[in-house]
Design an enzyme around this catalytic site. Structure first.
Site, short mmCIF file in Angstrom:
data_model
loop_
_atom_site.label_atom_id
_atom_site.label_comp_id
_atom_site.label_asym_id
_atom_site.label_seq_id
_atom_site.Cartn_x
_atom_site.Cartn_y
_atom_site.Cartn_z
CG HIS A 270 15.56 4.38 45.19
ND1 HIS A 270 16.45 5.32 46.09
CD2 HIS A 270 16.49 3.37 45.67
CE1 HIS A 270 17.15 4.66 46.82
NE2 HIS A 270 17.14 3.48 46.65
CG ASP B 173 15.02 8.51 46.26
OD1 ASP B 173 14.21 7.55 45.83
OD2 ASP B 173 16.24 8.09 46.13
CB SER C 251 17.71 2.02 49.37
OG SER C 251 18.59 2.76 48.74
#
Length: 433
Positions: A149, A184, A290
């Site tokens: 992402h 992901d 992230s």
């Protein structure tokens, strides 16, 4: 786009209350929609586009939904990979520019000194969006592991411009080696000298209560270190897929919860959900973390930070990381093949709904000619474990099956008419890249 195919379009009946959550990398997106399909199926689905800018405050953020924050999901990693090499603690402790007292360091200080040179900051730009995140150096060849992402700006672009800032302040243009929306995870590559690969640890050796140190770039602040403990080893979360859709669709309804990543970025319309088995910790992570590292007391990688649970007032101290073993398997396949494989069982399932069975996923249908078609599985069977790892609900079954490579032989624990038995079958497969 490849969705999490136990229920890419579906949710469990009677799901318990969920906590708001976010993936770590843009502005908080609109919460994903709630699907109306009554069961989880095991079929693949489908795949948008945006201008690069310089390093700065924007942080990448992807909307996700937390599945089962109040209850444990199934853990269990399919494959274990050899540790990669990293610098020794004594070397890094002595050389770290952030240490004023090298002869008097805490365990957190030492872990941060060891791992920080292996963590990078990413600046990602598309045609109409930008964001930032973090990444972890895998080898001296310049391969860097991060979240899908982050690289796709939450599924908005398949052709982002990615720049990487290493711990010494140098900025490098990166190429995308491969993305895997089903986990992901993504791998990018830079051309640079003197890189320090992260030292690999093992999530399977962790205990609840062990120290956890998160390193990344929350809100674009490179090299940020936070500390906490391992809160749970077997959590299952549901997050919005980062696969890039061909034609985005507007969500039909909102969910009361969301996962958040970096800020200053709209999350695209709903593209389906994936399920992940993750490590939960209370080490503070925020948008921009992230793809960054969650390390143990010795600075070894135990997870890739992916999401946080939030309410409207902000971070509530619940962070989630993809276990290192799973991340390493996916990274190895992306480097070698440009895509990663995932197991597929070939059944449609719902929550067990049986008061005599505390957890599990009830089979609604065995897909004709699917991987499970030749096995001893029937409608109304309840799958309660895979390879001895507990299955709490359809989401945890989906997440665990996906952790195995295509073609893996797995043993299912099944309950039929109150009697428990085991059944071994070979998983089918699907690739996402």
């Amino acid at each position: 786009m490849m969705n999490d195919n136990w229920s890419d379009e579906a949710r469990e009946h009677g799901r318990r209350d969920e906590q708001p959550t976010e993936t770590l990398g843009q502005t908080p997106p609109p919460p994903p929609p709630t699907s109306t399909s009554p069961y989880w199926s095991d079929q693949p689905s489908e795949p948008a586009q945006h201008k690069s800018r310089r390093f700065g405050w924007p942080v990448l953020l992807t909307g996700v939904v937390l599945a089962g924050v109040l209850g444990g999901g199934a853990g269990g990693l399919a494959v274990h990979y050899a540790d990669s090499t990293g610098a020794t603690s004594s070397e890094n402790v002595q050389e770290s520019p952030q240490l004023n007292r090298t002869d008097d360091v805490t365990p957190t200080t030492e872990a941060a000194a060891i791992a920080s040179p292996s963590v990078v900051t990413l600046s990602v730009g598309g045609d109409e969006a930008q964001g930032s995140g973090s990444g972890v150096i895998l080898d001296k060849e310049g391969h860097i592991l991060t979240n899908s992402h982050v690289v796709t700006l939450g599924g908005q672009t398949a052709a982002a411009n990615v720049q990487v800032q290493t711990s010494d302040g140098q900025v490098h243009r990166a190429e995308v080696v491969g993305t895997d929306p089903m986990s992901d995870l993504a791998v990018i590559k830079i051309d640079a000298e003197g890189l320090t690969p992260i030292e690999m640890g093992s999530a399977e050796e962790l205990n609840v209560g062990d120290q956890a140190v998160a390193i990344g770039a929350p809100m674009g602040l490179s090299g940020t270190v936070t500390e906490g403990i391992i809160s749970n080893l077997d959590r299952t979360i549901s997050v919005a897929s980062s696969a890039v859709p061909e034609e985005p669709e507007m969500p039909e309804q909102e969910s009361p919860f969301e996962f958040g990543l970096p800020e200053n970025q709209e999350v695209p319309a709903e593209q389906g959900q994936i399920h992940l088995n993750v490590i939960q910790s209370d080490a503070a992570i925020n948008p921009g973390n992230s793809g960054g590292a969650l390390v143990d007391h010795a600075g070894r990688l135990i997870g890739i930070n992916v999401a946080i649970a939030t309410r409207s007032e902000g971070n509530v101290g619940l962070g989630f990381a993809i276990p290192a073993e799973y991340a390493q398997r996916i990274a190895g396949e992306l480097i070698e093949n440009g895509e990663a494989s995932h197991g597929m069982l070939g059944v449609s399932i719902v929550p067990s709904g049986d008061e005599n069975i505390s957890s599990g996923a009830r089979v609604v249908e065995v897909v004709e000619d699917g991987p499970a078609a030749g096995a001893n599985l029937e409608p109304d069977d309840v799958i309660t474990a895979i390879e001895g790892k507990s299955v709490s609900d359809p989401g945890s079954l989906s997440a665990t099956v996906r952790e195995y490579p295509a073609g893996s032989d797995v043993e299912l624990t099944v309950v039929r008419d109150g009697e428990e038995f085991t059944e071994t079958l070979q998983l089918g497969g699907m690739n996402s890249g």
